[in-house]
Motif scaffolding. Structure first.
Motif, mmCIF file in Angstrom:
data_model
loop_
_atom_site.group_PDB
_atom_site.id
_atom_site.type_symbol
_atom_site.label_atom_id
_atom_site.label_comp_id
_atom_site.label_asym_id
_atom_site.label_seq_id
_atom_site.Cartn_x
_atom_site.Cartn_y
_atom_site.Cartn_z
ATOM 1 N N ILE A 502 0.844 -1.208 0.000
ATOM 2 C CA ILE A 502 0.000 0.000 0.000
ATOM 3 C C ILE A 502 0.876 1.253 0.000
ATOM 4 O O ILE A 502 0.580 2.241 -0.672
ATOM 5 C CB ILE A 502 -0.959 -0.029 1.211
ATOM 6 N N GLY A 503 1.981 1.181 0.755
ATOM 7 C CA GLY A 503 2.893 2.329 0.787
ATOM 8 C C GLY A 503 3.512 2.599 -0.570
ATOM 9 O O GLY A 503 3.642 3.761 -0.984
ATOM 10 N N GLU A 504 3.921 1.534 -1.275
ATOM 11 C CA GLU A 504 4.541 1.699 -2.588
ATOM 12 C C GLU A 504 3.544 2.229 -3.614
ATOM 13 O O GLU A 504 3.908 2.955 -4.536
ATOM 14 C CB GLU A 504 5.098 0.349 -3.070
ATOM 15 N N ASN A 505 2.276 1.848 -3.451
ATOM 16 C CA ASN A 505 1.249 2.228 -4.434
ATOM 17 C C ASN A 505 0.242 3.217 -3.836
ATOM 18 O O ASN A 505 -0.926 3.237 -4.223
ATOM 19 C CB ASN A 505 0.519 0.970 -4.922
ATOM 20 N N CYS A 506 0.688 4.036 -2.881
ATOM 21 C CA CYS A 506 -0.242 4.929 -2.185
ATOM 22 C C CYS A 506 -0.883 5.956 -3.114
ATOM 23 O O CYS A 506 -2.008 6.417 -2.874
ATOM 24 C CB CYS A 506 0.468 5.635 -1.020
ATOM 25 N N ALA A 513 -5.346 4.216 1.363
ATOM 26 C CA ALA A 513 -4.096 4.269 2.120
ATOM 27 C C ALA A 513 -4.223 5.042 3.431
ATOM 28 O O ALA A 513 -3.776 4.542 4.480
ATOM 29 C CB ALA A 513 -2.994 4.858 1.232
ATOM 30 N N PRO A 514 -4.802 6.245 3.451
ATOM 31 C CA PRO A 514 -4.923 6.966 4.742
ATOM 32 C C PRO A 514 -5.759 6.199 5.758
ATOM 33 O O PRO A 514 -5.453 6.216 6.966
ATOM 34 C CB PRO A 514 -5.608 8.288 4.346
ATOM 35 N N ASP A 515 -6.774 5.497 5.288
ATOM 36 C CA ASP A 515 -7.629 4.747 6.203
ATOM 37 C C ASP A 515 -6.881 3.568 6.816
ATOM 38 O O ASP A 515 -7.064 3.243 7.989
ATOM 39 C CB ASP A 515 -8.869 4.266 5.450
ATOM 40 N N VAL A 516 -6.048 2.931 6.004
ATOM 41 C CA VAL A 516 -5.217 1.826 6.509
ATOM 42 C C VAL A 516 -4.266 2.346 7.572
ATOM 43 O O VAL A 516 -4.061 1.705 8.622
ATOM 44 C CB VAL A 516 -4.438 1.162 5.345
ATOM 45 N N LEU A 517 -3.690 3.534 7.329
ATOM 46 C CA LEU A 517 -2.763 4.119 8.317
ATOM 47 C C LEU A 517 -3.510 4.415 9.621
ATOM 48 O O LEU A 517 -2.969 4.204 10.718
ATOM 49 C CB LEU A 517 -2.153 5.407 7.741
#
Length: 1094
Positions: A502-506, A513-517
């Motif tokens: 997710i970080g590589e393809n944010c 991505a922000p929700d996962v964080l």
């Protein structure tokens, strides 16, 4: 060793021993509480008393029980003083068992063993070989430096012992002495050099083991013994075979050039193709094609039969030899044998599969036909399953990947979770190596994400992450699906992989991505350290790409990480804060934060774990562990230029001297040069066959080098049954010769009324057939040297018989009208000369009278070579006890000018007499004729008789069908002639050959191009191969690169002219000129593969 050495002999003095035992154990109840091998101290006291008894029977019984204790793994060391007292016993059985005990405990009880050292020294001169050997074993087991000189002297004496068993133990003692005192190395090398010359198969393996332990770098000791070791290899015990094969593998890598050089040369040529400077070098490389050293071929050929060994270690040793030193085109023969070993126990399977895994990386084609043998079974242990998966991955290609993926689907459902995880990794490797199925594999792995098993899901995530690195832009949906799984997956590696993805393809998933964080920030403190690091990385990447939504979240995570217990996490937190959050202390790096964190990452390379093992020798401990083990001897690189091969020729020269006076070379010198040359070449052929067949004979082992020039031609017929065929062939040839004499004598008696004409013919054929049988004996290649030395005596008798009928038939004037006076004068004057070629030439002249004008220049000659091969006419089972074989003696037929002579050997294998053996109904094609043999009244059991028949095949290979009948039965049989047996050799000059060939051009000429190694195009090799296929005569040639052969067909007398013209490089032109174009094309078809093969 006697069979009762270690047996329990209950009858010898058992009663006395029992009485002694009762006296010593009177206080022990007889309830059976103490068994035969009880270790109770009182029982040992009983044994001590029995050993101190005056009765040999009691001592023997005690020693048997003690050896039994040792065999069961019980400690019998406390009996050492009582046992060692009996070392001087006069009873051989007791002495043997005492030595067995001492070999086991001498190292532990060195002080007590030293007291008996004088007894051991005396035993070294004992008449019994087993005692001498046992004494040496005990002496070498006493690990005390003070007795090193005594051990050295004992080893030297034992190395010259008459018994090979004692010499074998001397070789074993060398290693023990070397480990005790390495300073004795030079003296031990002298003993090793002496034992390496030993011709016994019992000693070979042990001395090579000593060589490997003491002086593996002294390759010069092997030179003279190389060919002997190669030839003895088949007869050495299995342990010795393994040791010798590994040593010879290392030897071959230092003494021969690489058989893979051709491929390297092609690559070099391709590189230098555009370089004008290197054009000359390229041409010179092309002019020098690779030719295998005959000694290199000898090693490869002599180890091939060992692939059928019952011992897995031997098969593995041969496999690694083929892998490391044979041409790549020949290494494929080992695959079937290695697959056979997979039926062994799991330990053997593990080692074999490890080696196959290494091989299958470089040469997939070797094991592709056996793909199904590597399918996993439910009963396989995990280590075997993993190795099979590795091999299946290596063998995967576009053709079989669909089958393998179906197989992998089943493996994923396995209860063995470690194996299921390995299968998922395998699917990932297949997806990276075969681009056609990448999407299919990826979809399959995504389906596995919904699996109930957490380990399967975790491994799928890790593999998908690696696959997505290769083409991330196309798989945004998969990344979203994996983000949803983050709530349910608990395995740290899988969670970390999802966060990294997710970080590589944010930027591709800006909403997710922000929700996962946010979710991971909640559980940060409870996460695994690996996951925490990836959360920090995700926060940093989102801070740089989407700071509006994630700035506060990232600061929160950085604050949590600042006070984490793990040092790495605290360190990473400080590093990220300084890099992405600008402040007064920020350095120049903060400007490049985005480039650092969001740099393009290279896709991972999924490689086999066995890829880096190929620098270890296959089958070694180092290869299994993938670490250089103690004592490992590395394989050297192939030399650029082969060392001098003459260093291995020492023994070959001696054997050549022994063979020179044997045979017919000297006898036939007075005859024409044409015959003497062919006979010399036959003699060379005989030596070659002798050396290659009798590998168990030590003399042939040293002399086999004389046949090395033709070793590549013998390689095509290296069946395990070749030795038996040659033996039966030579016996059949002898039988054919004797029987032809008997049949011709019978014919003369029965047909005496037919007149002098037939009588003379039968006499001539008798002498020629006698000669052919002697030729068959000498050229069979399976007779021993002693029998070959005895050949000249019967040959002299044959010559005397030939001269006698010539003198008898010379005086009558009525024989003169048979021949032209001009021709007769030239052949009748030297009647009294000894050469045996005269008698067949008279028959040849008689046969050649119908050639009219051409008879003056084209005469039928004696065959250059008579094959010993027999063909089955009637099997003993089909013939109800009557067996029949037939052969072609290559002699003019006495029954008719146009007939081919066939000799039939009839054998009664039943236990009853067979009566009235005769030829019944003949079913012959139109034009074909057959002259039958006279009926045989009776044939006794286990007896055989040889008869001659004549068949006119009309210059065709049609089958002659007829019935072979007895008093009670008739059996349908048939004879089909090889095309080469429809010819009679003719002698002609080179001028006549060219003249006749000039008239047979156009449609009468057929040709073909032959490609073979240059060593197969030597004159002797070409002659040997051609005359083995067809009954042709050699024509003298003034050109070295042109070989000519001539013959005429038996029925029509049409000429058959064969020319072998050598071209540049490794090619030759085979040309056949004849009016009989059909026979010519068939002969061309048969000669071409024979001349091409190595």
């Amino acid at each position: 060793m006697s069979s009762n050495s270690f047996a329990y002999n209950e009858q010898s003095g058992g009663g006395e021993a029992a009485e002694l035992g009762q006296e010593a154990t009177s206080t022990i109840s007889s309830s059976g509480a103490f068994g035969l091998f009880s270790s109770d101290w009182k029982k040992n006291e009983d044994l001590k008393q029995m050993l101190e008894s005056n009765k040999d029977s009691a001592k023997l019984d005690a020693m048997k029980r003690i050896v039994g204790m040792i065999a069961k793994g019980k400690n019998a060391s406390e009996l050492f003083p009582a046992v060692v007292k009996n070392v001087a016993s006069k009873n051989i059985e007791i002495k043997k068992l005492v030595y067995v005990y001492l070999v086991r405990y001498a190292e532990e009880q060195q002080d007590l063993a030293l007291l008996s050292i004088s007894t051991f020294q005396r035993a070294l001169k004992d008449p019994n070989q087993l005692i001498r050997a046992s004494a040496l074993r005990v002496l070498s087991s006493i690990r005390v430096p003070i007795i090193v000189p005594i051990m050295m002297l004992a080893i030297k004496e034992a190395s010259a012992d008459l018994s090979p068993y004692v010499r074998k133990n001397a070789a074993h003692a060398i290693q023990k002495l070397y480990s005790l005192d390495p300073e004795q190395k030079e003296m031990l090398i002298e003993v090793i050099e002496k034992l390496l010359k030993d011709k016994s198969t019992l000693v070979a393996g042990s001395v090579v083991m000593a060589f490997e332990e003491v002086c593996p770098d002294r390759i010069d000791l092997i030179h003279r013994n190389y060919r002997k070791l190669c030839n003895l290899l088949v007869d050495v015990e299995e342990w010795g075979q393994v040791v010798i094969i590994h040593m010879l593998t290392r030897y071959a890598r230092t003494q021969f050039v690489s058989p893979w050089r051709e491929d390297d040369g092609l690559e070099d040529n391709e590189k230098n193709f555009y370089d004008s400077e290197d054009e000359e070098k390229e041409k010179s490389n092309k002019k020098r094609p690779y030719t295998m050293d005959p000694d290199h071929r000898l090693l490869i050929r002599n180890t091939k039969p060992l692939l059928q060994s019952r011992n897995a270690a031997v098969v593995m040793a041969v496999a690694q030899l083929y892998w490391h030193i044979s041409p790549k085109s020949e290494a494929g023969v080992i695959s079937k044998s290695l697959v056979r070993l997979l039926r062994s126990n799991r330990e053997v399977q593990y080692i074999v599969l490890q080696n196959i895994a290494t091989m299958s990386i470089q040469r997939k084609g070797m094991f592709e036909p056996y793909l199904k043998s590597f399918y996993v079974r439910s009963t396989d242990p995990t280590m075997i399953k993993t190795l099979k998966l590795e091999i299946l991955t290596n063998l995967a290609n576009e053709a079989n990947i669909s089958t393998l993926l179906r197989e992998f689907q089943t493996y994923v459902k396995s209860q063995d979770k470690q194996f299921a995880a390995a299968t998922i990794q395998t699917i990932g490797r297949c997806a990276t190596s075969i681009t056609e199925v990448t999407d299919t594999c990826l979809n399959g792995l995504v389906c596995l994400l919904s699996n109930r098993d957490e380990i399967v899901v975790a491994e799928s995530v890790v593999v998908i992450k690696k696959l997505l690195q290769m083409q991330p832009a196309q798989h945004g949906e998969i990344i979203k699906h994996m983000a949803k799984l983050l709530d349910s997956i608990t395995v740290p590696v899988a969670r970390a992989s999802i966060l990294w993805l997710i970080g590589e393809n944010c930027e591709r998933v800006p909403k997710i991505a922000p929700d996962v964080l946010r979710k991971t920030a909640k559980s940060f403190t409870n996460e695994d350290d690996l996951v925490k690091l990836q959360i920090l990385n995700l926060g940093a990447k989102l801070y740089l790409t989407n700071s509006k939504q994630t700035k506060l979240l990232t600061q929160y995570i950085l604050n949590l990480g600042k006070y984490d217990q793990n040092y790495d996490i605290r360190d990473r937190t400080r590093f990220i804060r300084q890099l992405i959050v600008p402040n007064e202390k920020s350095g120049a790096l903060s400007k490049y934060a985005k480039k650092i964190f969001l740099a393009q990452k290279p896709a991972p390379l999924l490689e086999s774990p066995f890829k880096d093992r190929d620098h270890f020798q296959l089958g070694t401990l180092s290869h299994t562990l993938n670490i250089k083990a103690s004592g490992y001897l590395e394989l050297s690189n192939w030399p650029e230029v082969a060392p001098d091969p003459s260093v291995r020729n020492v023994e070959v020269i001696e054997s050549a001297k022994e063979w020179t006076p044997v045979g017919k070379t000297k006898k036939e010198i007075p005859a024409k040069k044409f015959y003497s040359e062919s006979e010399e070449e036959d003699e060379e052929e005989e030596e070659e066959e002798e050396s290659s067949d009798s590998s168990s004979d030590s003399e042939s082992g040293s002399g086999s080098g004389s046949g090395d020039t033709g070793s590549s031609s013998e390689d095509s017929s290296e069946d395990s049954s070749s030795g038996q065929e040659s033996e039966t062939g030579s016996e059949a040839a002898m039988e054919c010769g004797r029987a032809s004499q008997r049949s011709s004598q019978t014919k003369r008696k029965s047909d005496s009324e037919d007149g002098e004409k037939k009588n003379e013919k039968s006499k001539a054929s008798e002498s020629s057939s006698a000669e052919s049988s002697s030729m068959g004996e000498s050229s069979s290649g399976s007779e021993s040297a002693s029998e070959s030395d005895g050949e000249p005596a019967p040959r002299k008798v044959t010559q005397a018989k030939e001269r006698k009928p010539q003198q008898e038939r010379h005086p009558p004037p009525k024989d003169v009208f048979l021949l032209d006076l001009d021709d007769f004068n030239s052949t009748s004057t030297p009647v009294a000369l000894p050469p045996p070629a005269l008698s067949p030439s008279l028959v040849a002249d008689l046969e050649g009278l119908n050639l009219s004008a051409s008879s003056s220049v084209i005469n039928v000659s004696t065959p250059v070579f008579v094959p010993t091969k027999t063909h089955e006419l009637l099997h003993r089972m089909s013939g109800k006890g009557l067996a029949a074989q037939y052969c072609f003696p290559r002699q003019p037929c006495i029954f008719g000018d146009k007939m081919v002579s066939v000799q039939i050997t009839l054998n009664n294998t039943s236990d009853r007499k067979i009566e009235n053996i005769h030829i019944g109904e003949k079913k012959l094609p139109v034009g074909m004729q057959m002259h039958v043999f006279h009926p045989i009244d009776s044939l006794e059991p286990e007896r055989s008789v040889t008869v001659s028949v004549g068949i006119d095949f009309c210059d065709s290979t049609q089958t002659a069908c007829f019935q072979l009948c007895t008093k009670d039965d008739c059996f349908n049989v048939n004879i089909q002639p090889p095309v080469g047996e429809l010819l009679l050799p003719v002698a002609m000059s080179e001028k006549d050959f060219k003249k006749e060939r000039g008239t047979l051009t156009g449609m009468n000429e057929t040709s073909a191009t032959i490609i073979a190694a240059p060593q197969n195009f030597t004159p002797s090799m070409i002659l040997q191969k051609v005359v083995n296929v067809a009954n042709l005569g050699a024509v003298p040639s003034g050109q070295d690169n042109v070989h000519r052969f001539a013959a005429k067909t038996v029925h029509s007398g049409s000429l058959m002219l064969v020319t072998v013209e050598l071209k540049e490089g490794s090619t030759a032109q085979l040309i056949i000129n004849t009016e009989k174009t059909l026979i010519g094309s068939v002969l061309l078809r048969e000669l071409k593969p024979v001349l091409s093969q190595g």
